[in-house]
Design a protein around this motif. Structure first.
Motif, mmCIF file in Angstrom:
data_model
loop_
_atom_site.group_PDB
_atom_site.id
_atom_site.type_symbol
_atom_site.label_atom_id
_atom_site.label_comp_id
_atom_site.label_asym_id
_atom_site.label_seq_id
_atom_site.Cartn_x
_atom_site.Cartn_y
_atom_site.Cartn_z
ATOM 1 N N PHE A 22 18.880 6.368 -23.672
ATOM 2 C CA PHE A 22 19.566 6.427 -22.395
ATOM 3 C C PHE A 22 19.024 5.447 -21.424
ATOM 4 O O PHE A 22 19.659 4.896 -20.461
ATOM 5 C CB PHE A 22 19.669 7.808 -22.187
ATOM 6 N N LEU A 23 17.759 5.516 -21.401
ATOM 7 C CA LEU A 23 17.014 4.663 -20.444
ATOM 8 C C LEU A 23 17.355 3.206 -20.512
ATOM 9 O O LEU A 23 17.677 2.406 -19.427
ATOM 10 C CB LEU A 23 15.387 4.899 -20.434
ATOM 11 N N THR A 24 17.425 2.559 -21.732
ATOM 12 C CA THR A 24 18.017 1.364 -21.949
ATOM 13 C C THR A 24 19.424 1.081 -21.480
ATOM 14 O O THR A 24 19.717 0.134 -20.650
ATOM 15 C CB THR A 24 17.887 0.926 -23.331
ATOM 16 N N VAL A 25 20.311 2.136 -21.419
ATOM 17 C CA VAL A 25 21.490 2.106 -20.861
ATOM 18 C C VAL A 25 21.752 2.049 -19.515
ATOM 19 O O VAL A 25 22.237 0.938 -18.876
ATOM 20 C CB VAL A 25 22.521 3.269 -21.262
ATOM 21 N N VAL A 26 20.777 2.660 -18.764
ATOM 22 C CA VAL A 26 20.842 2.986 -17.553
ATOM 23 C C VAL A 26 20.129 1.478 -17.083
ATOM 24 O O VAL A 26 20.587 0.980 -15.626
ATOM 25 C CB VAL A 26 19.849 4.036 -16.846
ATOM 26 N N LEU A 27 19.266 1.082 -17.713
ATOM 27 C CA LEU A 27 18.584 -0.226 -17.005
ATOM 28 C C LEU A 27 19.229 -1.520 -17.099
ATOM 29 O O LEU A 27 19.367 -2.453 -16.433
ATOM 30 C CB LEU A 27 17.048 -0.494 -17.671
ATOM 31 N N GLU A 32 25.054 1.293 -11.395
ATOM 32 C CA GLU A 32 25.755 2.398 -11.368
ATOM 33 C C GLU A 32 24.793 3.904 -11.064
ATOM 34 O O GLU A 32 24.374 4.451 -12.033
ATOM 35 C CB GLU A 32 26.186 2.628 -12.999
ATOM 36 N N ARG A 33 25.168 4.438 -9.876
ATOM 37 C CA ARG A 33 24.414 5.372 -9.667
ATOM 38 C C ARG A 33 24.412 6.882 -10.386
ATOM 39 O O ARG A 33 23.619 7.302 -10.537
ATOM 40 C CB ARG A 33 24.738 5.848 -8.209
ATOM 41 N N PHE A 87 30.725 9.341 -11.021
ATOM 42 C CA PHE A 87 31.221 8.658 -12.207
ATOM 43 C C PHE A 87 32.863 8.642 -11.663
ATOM 44 O O PHE A 87 33.464 7.589 -11.719
ATOM 45 C CB PHE A 87 31.233 9.642 -13.421
ATOM 46 N N TYR A 88 33.359 9.752 -10.925
ATOM 47 C CA TYR A 88 34.959 9.662 -10.521
ATOM 48 C C TYR A 88 34.898 9.370 -9.480
ATOM 49 O O TYR A 88 36.199 9.531 -8.544
ATOM 50 C CB TYR A 88 35.511 10.937 -11.104
#
Ligand SMILES: Nc1nc2c(ncn2[C@@H]2O[C@H](COP(=O)(O)OP(=O)(O)OP(=O)(O)O)[C@@H](O)[C@H]2O)c(=O)[nH]1
Length: 397
Positions: A22-27, A32-33, A87-88
């Motif tokens: 998940f960290l790689t997705v966030v980075l 994307e807050r 997200f929404y």
């Protein structure tokens, strides 16, 4: 080692592995807050599970350990909820977020000071967890402009958490469950194993599904006018074509091709930027003149395709006249100039059981070509019904 320790250890290790992914997705999408909130939620649940391994199976850990563990679980659930709101594109109520995080802990500490039994203190924490879990489900299922397939998975996971937490709270309240860690956790472990996988992968799938949609939208939209481009028109065309093929009695469809006259002159006289503004203004006028269900496409540089589902030949002509009049009546105002703009329009009609829409567009193009050749600022109809094998092109003005 206890079975519960084993379960906690494997849960913690698998969470750590998911966390890394998940960290790689966030980075990869740091702006994307919502992803940062979900990351905080995942870190909270991983550390919470790790700390819980230090809980004695039948007793109570030190107060600081209890509070830290419950705080991490609150971060996990409240972060899931706040991330879902972001997200929404919904605002986060900071006071509610603060209350979700801190109120259960304050109540737990207060009850401890008053020597209330562990049973009831754990009840407070478990019941408090139900609220953010249920709120997360609510954020997904409430009406939204965007419906994502992958969000169903996350909603199901949080619905399962809500049910298990509410069930555990009810059992504690009715004195049906022991307040020992083993007694409390075995049912929730089974659900947590499955639900946490759904949540971790669901979050990644939601972010990916949205990114895919945005890319597709971008590829199908003309950046200058915001209209569908030629590529984007294919979807509307195949939808209309499918409806026509499925129902031979389906209504006719009018097809217009409108082209700005002598546009090169506008560019040459006023510059390319003013030319762009003229294209934007014409696009807005076309869009504003037709009905909601009609499709307006930027077909080429200064050429627009207008699909009029249900419009017969007479209706299509009336609309074409309206478009042409709208242009003649009011010049386009751009960069301090009033620029007179005229349109040439070719019309063709897709009759039931007639030629395909793509072929009808070719016919409309033929009529447009004729309108240009006959002097521009006019409407020509490619009217297959008027001739036998040859198609009649009739100028209307
Ligand atoms: N400013 C601007 N110009 C564009 C754009 N797309 C196409 N053009 C220009 O539009 C002009 C079209 O010229 P032509 O095809 O000769 O057509 P026209 O001058 O409108 O003449 P007729 O169509 O025959 O009336 C070309 O000079 C293109 O460079 C655009 O997005 N912005």
């Amino acid at each position: 080692m206890h079975m519960i320790d084993n379960a906690l250890l494997t849960a913690t290790l698998s969470r750590a592995a998911f966390l890394l992914v998940f960290l790689t997705v966030v980075l990869s999408q740091p702006k994307e807050r919502y992803l940062w909130h979900w990351l905080a939620a995942l870190v909270g649940s991983s550390l919470g599970a790790a700390l819980m391994m230090r809980f004695p199976a039948n007793g109570e850990p030190a107060m600081a350990v209890s509070l830290a563990t419950y705080f991490l679980f609150m971060i996990s659930l409240a972060g899931s909820w706040s991330g879902m709101r972001l997200f929404y594109h919904r605002r986060i109520d900071r006071r509610l977020l603060g209350a979700l995080l801190l109120l259960p802990l304050l109540t737990f500490a207060l009850l401890d000071l008053c020597h209330v039994a562990l049973h009831y203190r754990r009840l407070v924490i478990t019941a408090a967890c139900v609220i953010p879990a249920a709120l997360t489900v609510f954020e997904i299922v409430r009406p939204a402009s965007e419906r994502l397939f992958s969000s169903i998975v996350v909603a199901l996971a949080f619905a399962a958490y809500t049910v298990v937490l509410a069930g555990t709270s009810a059992a504690l309240l009715l004195d049906l469950a022991p307040a020992t860690l083993e007694g409390l956790n075995y049912p929730s472990f089974a659900v947590d194993r499955v639900a946490s996988i759904l949540v971790y992968f669901g979050y990644i799938a939601m972010a990916g599904e949205r990114a895919n949609r945005a890319l597709r939208q971008q590829a199908e939209t003309d950046q200058l006018t915001g209209l569908a481009n030629r590529h984007g028109a294919q979807r509307a065309l195949s939808r209309l074509e499918t409806a026509r093929t499925a129902d031979p009695e389906s209504p006719r469809a009018g097809v217009l091709l409108a082209d700005i006259d002598h546009f090169k002159r506008i560019n040459d006289t006023h510059g390319h930027e003013v030319g762009d503004s003229v294209i934007v203004a014409v696009a807005a006028r076309l869009r504003g003149t037709v009905r909601n269900g009609d499709v307006v496409v930027r077909w080429g540089g200064e050429e627009f395709l207008i699909l009029l589902p249900g419009a017969d030949s007479a209706a299509a002509r009336a609309i074409a006249e309206r478009l042409r009049d709208a242009m003649i009546r009011t010049p386009v105002h751009a960069a301090g100039h009033d620029i007179p703009v005229t349109l040439s329009i070719g019309i063709a009609e897709a009759a039931p059981e007639g030629e395909t829409l793509s072929a009808t567009i070719v016919s409309a193009d033929r009529a447009l070509y004729r309108a240009k050749r006959q002097g521009r600022d006019r409407i020509c109809v490619d009217d297959a019904e008027q001739g036998d094998s040859a198609t009649m092109i009739r100028p209307l003005s």
